[in-house]
Design an enzyme around this catalytic site. Structure first.
Site, short mmCIF file in Angstrom:
data_model
loop_
_atom_site.label_atom_id
_atom_site.label_comp_id
_atom_site.label_asym_id
_atom_site.label_seq_id
_atom_site.Cartn_x
_atom_site.Cartn_y
_atom_site.Cartn_z
N GLY A 1 -0.47 -4.36 5.68
CA GLY A 1 -1.28 -5.19 4.80
C GLY A 1 -1.70 -4.34 3.63
O GLY A 1 -0.88 -3.97 2.81
N GLN A 2 -2.98 -3.98 3.57
CA GLN A 2 -3.52 -3.18 2.48
C GLN A 2 -3.28 -3.86 1.14
O GLN A 2 -2.75 -3.28 0.20
CB GLN A 2 -2.93 -1.77 2.49
CG GLN A 2 -3.23 -1.04 3.80
CD GLN A 2 -2.89 0.42 3.74
OE1 GLN A 2 -1.73 0.80 3.83
NE2 GLN A 2 -3.89 1.25 3.61
N HIS A 3 -3.63 -5.12 1.13
CA HIS A 3 -3.51 -5.88 -0.12
C HIS A 3 -4.40 -7.12 -0.07
O HIS A 3 -4.86 -7.54 0.99
CB HIS A 3 -2.06 -6.29 -0.39
CG HIS A 3 -1.32 -6.85 0.78
ND1 HIS A 3 -1.72 -7.97 1.44
CD2 HIS A 3 -0.18 -6.44 1.41
CE1 HIS A 3 -0.85 -8.24 2.40
NE2 HIS A 3 0.08 -7.31 2.43
N ALA A 4 -4.61 -7.67 -1.26
CA ALA A 4 -5.21 -9.00 -1.39
C ALA A 4 -4.22 -9.84 -2.19
O ALA A 4 -3.33 -9.30 -2.86
CB ALA A 4 -6.54 -8.90 -2.14
#
Ligand code: TYD
Length: 139
Positions: A51-54
């Site tokens: 992930g590590q995202h928006a």
């Protein structure tokens, strides 16, 4: 509304019987969007953070259909962690919410339902960019 209230924990109906379990997820019924994309993450090591995202546009529902993982969810002001450890449990992640998936068990299969087709340009992958955007939008 708090971040926790926005990121609803979902418990899907288990239509199982003596033959085994069955969980059904219908777009716009069990989850708050039409499903345009499905992907799943497996064989991620327990040391990996994904992930590590928006996302500017996408909404997601995350479900560990096998094994376990955790999701750290933040809007840069509030933060909480969801343990995904049962196939009938999911978490809804709205637009513009940052997520990190981690602590994957060896048998983890993390199913992701998304409201959009893939578009790399709607991903925000730099946390400081994300913080800036969130600060601007709250001014
Ligand atoms: P990435 O977004 O880093 O996965 P995660 O957030 O789940 O850790 O995606 C890994 C690679 O797969 C990256 O090159 C983009 C590609 N990808 C697609 O082509 N389509 C998709 O729907 C997704 C989620 C990723």
């Amino acid at each position: 509304m708090s971040l926790k209230d926005k990121c609803t924990l979902l418990e899907f109906n288990d239509l199982g019987d003596e033959r085994g379990k069955l969980v059904v997820i219908e777009g716009n019924r069990a989850i708050p969007f039409d499903i345009k994309r499905v992907f799943y993450i497996y064989e991620s090591d327990s040391s990996v953070v994904r992930g590590q995202h928006a996302n500017r546009e996408s909404e997601f529902v995350l479900i560990n259909v096998a094994g376990k993982s955790k999701v750290r969810i933040t809007d840069s002001k509030e933060e909480f962690i969801v343990k995904l450890d049962r196939p009938m449990i999911g978490v809804y992640i709205p637009k513009m919410v940052w997520k990190d998936m981690y602590d994957f068990s060896e048998d983890s299969v993390l199913l992701v339902l998304a409201s959009t087709h893939y578009d790399a340009s709607e991903y925000i992958r730099d946390y400081s960019d994300y913080e800036k955007l969130m600060n601007e939008s709250s001014v």
